[in-house]
Design a protein around this motif. Structure first.
Motif, PDB file in Angstrom:
ATOM      1  N   SER A   1      29.621  37.602  30.034  1.00 42.64           N
ATOM      2  CA  SER A   1      29.693  36.702  31.261  1.00 42.64           C
ATOM      3  C   SER A   1      30.961  36.570  31.650  1.00 42.64           C
ATOM      4  O   SER A   1      31.538  36.215  30.931  1.00 42.64           O
ATOM      5  CB  SER A   1      28.657  35.596  30.856  1.00 42.64           C
TER       6      SER A   1
ATOM      7  N   ARG B   1      32.735  34.166  34.938  1.00 41.31           N
ATOM      8  CA  ARG B   1      32.433  33.083  35.997  1.00 41.31           C
ATOM      9  C   ARG B   1      33.880  33.192  36.946  1.00 41.31           C
ATOM     10  O   ARG B   1      34.851  33.227  36.244  1.00 41.31           O
ATOM     11  CB  ARG B   1      32.342  31.710  35.611  1.00 41.31           C
TER      12      ARG B   1
ATOM     13  N   LEU C   1      28.661  33.146  38.983  1.00 41.15           N
ATOM     14  CA  LEU C   1      28.568  33.414  37.441  1.00 41.15           C
ATOM     15  C   LEU C   1      27.897  34.820  37.512  1.00 41.15           C
ATOM     16  O   LEU C   1      26.710  35.175  38.073  1.00 41.15           O
ATOM     17  CB  LEU C   1      27.640  32.649  36.718  1.00 41.15           C
TER      18      LEU C   1
ATOM     19  N   ASN D   1      26.403  37.765  34.827  1.00 43.22           N
ATOM     20  CA  ASN D   1      25.806  38.169  33.631  1.00 43.22           C
ATOM     21  C   ASN D   1      25.740  39.564  33.693  1.00 43.22           C
ATOM     22  O   ASN D   1      25.132  40.026  34.337  1.00 43.22           O
ATOM     23  CB  ASN D   1      24.583  37.380  33.304  1.00 43.22           C
TER      24      ASN D   1
ATOM     25  N   ALA E   1      30.742  30.540  30.686  1.00 40.93           N
ATOM     26  CA  ALA E   1      30.997  31.892  30.708  1.00 40.93           C
ATOM     27  C   ALA E   1      31.875  32.289  29.535  1.00 40.93           C
ATOM     28  O   ALA E   1      32.797  31.476  29.319  1.00 40.93           O
ATOM     29  CB  ALA E   1      31.592  32.380  32.260  1.00 40.93           C
TER      30      ALA E   1
END
Length: 117
Positions: A26, A28, A41, A43, A58
């Motif tokens: 992840s 951000r 964000l 993912n 994240a």
């Protein structure tokens, strides 16, 4: 719509990127415009991309000004060069941040998509 918003929208619509088939994690993006903070964000699960507007946790956080984010989304600024110049700060996995740079257009790709050479 800003170039940055359009960039994240393209990731959402694409949903999958084979270049990231072995990547899970992840990221951000904290994008600052004066007193305003915009957070996205991303993912990644084996190439599957999911983008939300979120301040959630994240593994990697990329801090950048709105001006630099816009230039990157237009293919005018190279992420690695911006990191080297201190225009982008990375907390967490630097290798992931560098991989994410592949998602941004290069100047030549942007010119081709706009019909210019």
């Amino acid at each position: 719509m800003t170039a940055t918003s359009a960039f994240f929208e393209r990731l959402t619509v694409a949903g999958q990127d084979p270049r990231f088939s072995n990547v899970c994690g992840s990221v951000r993006f904290d994008i600052r415009d004066g007193d305003r903070l915009e957070q996205w964000l991303l993912n990644i699960d084996h190439g599957r991309m999911r983008v939300t507007r979120s301040a959630g946790p994240a593994e990697t956080v990329i801090r950048v000004s709105a001006e630099v984010a816009e230039a990157m989304a237009r293919g005018e600024v190279n992420g690695l060069a911006a990191i080297t110049r201190g225009e982008i700060l990375v907390d967490g996995d630097l290798a992931m941040a560098l991989r994410i740079g592949r998602l941004f257009p290069r100047a030549s790709e942007q010119a081709d998509s706009d019909g210019r050479k």
